[in-house]
Scaffold this motif. Structure first.
Motif, PDB file in Angstrom:
ATOM      1  N   VAL A 156      -2.842  -0.136   1.296  1.00 35.17           N
ATOM      2  CA  VAL A 156      -1.907  -0.653   0.300  1.00 35.17           C
ATOM      3  C   VAL A 156      -1.447   0.505  -0.573  1.00 35.17           C
ATOM      4  CG1 VAL A 156      -1.585  -2.280  -1.599  1.00 35.17           C
ATOM      5  CG2 VAL A 156      -3.093  -2.892   0.301  1.00 35.17           C
ATOM      6  N   GLN A 157      -0.185   0.850  -0.449  1.00 39.89           N
ATOM      7  CA  GLN A 157       0.407   1.963  -1.203  1.00 39.89           C
ATOM      8  C   GLN A 157      -0.439   3.237  -1.091  1.00 39.89           C
ATOM      9  OE1 GLN A 157       1.508   0.766  -5.173  1.00 39.89           O
ATOM     10  NE2 GLN A 157       2.519  -1.074  -4.434  1.00 39.89           N
ATOM     11  N   SER A 185       3.416  -5.582  -8.457  1.00 42.17           N
ATOM     12  CA  SER A 185       3.951  -5.626  -7.098  1.00 42.17           C
ATOM     13  C   SER A 185       2.854  -6.076  -6.134  1.00 42.17           C
ATOM     14  CB  SER A 185       4.447  -4.230  -6.722  1.00 42.17           C
ATOM     15  OG  SER A 185       4.858  -4.206  -5.388  1.00 42.17           O
ATOM     16  N   TRP A 186       3.162  -7.053  -5.297  1.00 40.04           N
ATOM     17  CA  TRP A 186       2.193  -7.599  -4.344  1.00 40.04           C
ATOM     18  C   TRP A 186       2.524  -7.140  -2.935  1.00 40.04           C
ATOM     19  CZ3 TRP A 186      -2.055  -9.864  -6.161  1.00 40.04           C
ATOM     20  CH2 TRP A 186      -2.028 -10.355  -7.467  1.00 40.04           C
ATOM     21  N   THR A 187       1.496  -6.745  -2.193  1.00 44.91           N
ATOM     22  CA  THR A 187       1.637  -6.321  -0.800  1.00 44.91           C
ATOM     23  C   THR A 187       0.870  -7.294   0.086  1.00 44.91           C
ATOM     24  OG1 THR A 187       1.754  -3.998  -1.456  1.00 44.91           O
ATOM     25  CG2 THR A 187       1.200  -4.459   0.843  1.00 44.91           C
ATOM     26  N   PRO A 188       1.557  -7.974   1.030  1.00 48.46           N
ATOM     27  CA  PRO A 188       0.829  -8.844   1.957  1.00 48.46           C
ATOM     28  C   PRO A 188      -0.025  -8.008   2.907  1.00 48.46           C
ATOM     29  CG  PRO A 188       3.198  -8.897   2.406  1.00 48.46           C
ATOM     30  CD  PRO A 188       2.990  -7.975   1.251  1.00 48.46           C
ATOM     31  N   VAL A 189      -1.286  -8.438   3.100  1.00 43.03           N
ATOM     32  CA  VAL A 189      -2.179  -7.669   3.965  1.00 43.03           C
ATOM     33  C   VAL A 189      -2.600  -8.422   5.223  1.00 43.03           C
ATOM     34  CG1 VAL A 189      -3.023  -6.169   2.132  1.00 43.03           C
ATOM     35  CG2 VAL A 189      -4.247  -8.269   2.628  1.00 43.03           C
ATOM     36  N   TYR A 247      -0.682 -16.174   2.924  1.00 47.45           N
ATOM     37  CA  TYR A 247      -0.945 -14.754   3.113  1.00 47.45           C
ATOM     38  C   TYR A 247      -1.790 -14.208   1.980  1.00 47.45           C
ATOM     39  CZ  TYR A 247       2.486 -14.634   6.840  1.00 47.45           C
ATOM     40  OH  TYR A 247       3.167 -14.865   8.009  1.00 47.45           O
ATOM     41  N   SER A 277      -2.458  -6.284  -5.118  1.00 45.77           N
ATOM     42  CA  SER A 277      -1.692  -5.422  -6.004  1.00 45.77           C
ATOM     43  C   SER A 277      -2.618  -4.300  -6.469  1.00 45.77           C
ATOM     44  CB  SER A 277      -1.180  -6.205  -7.206  1.00 45.77           C
ATOM     45  OG  SER A 277      -0.442  -5.373  -8.060  1.00 45.77           O
ATOM     46  N   GLU A 289      -2.473 -11.324  -0.479  1.00 44.52           N
ATOM     47  CA  GLU A 289      -1.673 -10.261  -1.051  1.00 44.52           C
ATOM     48  C   GLU A 289      -2.507  -9.489  -2.059  1.00 44.52           C
ATOM     49  OE1 GLU A 289       2.691 -12.401  -0.872  1.00 44.52           O
ATOM     50  OE2 GLU A 289       1.604 -12.405  -2.771  1.00 44.52           O
TER      51      GLU A 289
END
Length: 106
Positions: A22-23, A2-6, A101, A105, A103
């Motif tokens: 992030v999470q 799962s990738w989170t844009p930062v 962006y 994980s 990203e």
């Protein structure tokens, strides 16, 4: 994975870091002079402070590094290993640039 844009890649200055949540984890994200991005845990294991994103980005023997802003221990941006104390390391996270962006994980 799962990738989170930062953040937007163009907003990151070369040789600088940013901190992102992030999470539930503080992640230090760095852009090196050649445009590569790296992500480490933001916690400095020597001081116990969340400050690595404010560290000094550089290289040691061609390897990209960050030096803690507090006690100046140097960590590899590739492996997370402390280059001054070989038994100490910080987590390394997967990072990429997608559609402009950055990203991460975890």
């Amino acid at each position: 994975m799962s990738w989170t844009p930062v953040c937007d890649f163009s907003a990151m200055l070369p040789e600088r870091g940013v901190c992102a949540l992030v999470q539930g984890l503080q992640v230090a994200v760095f852009r090196t002079h050649d445009g590569a991005v790296h992500a480490l845990g933001n916690l400095d294991p020597f001081s116990g402070a969340y400050v690595l994103s404010r560290g000094i980005v550089g290289t040691r023997k061609g390897e990209p590094t960050v030096a803690s802003p507090l006690h100046k221990q140097v960590f590899s941006l590739v492996s997370g290993m402390c280059l001054d104390e070989d038994k100490v390391s910080v987590p390394v996270y997967a990072v990429r640039v997608a559609d402009g962006y950055v990203e991460v994980s975890v």
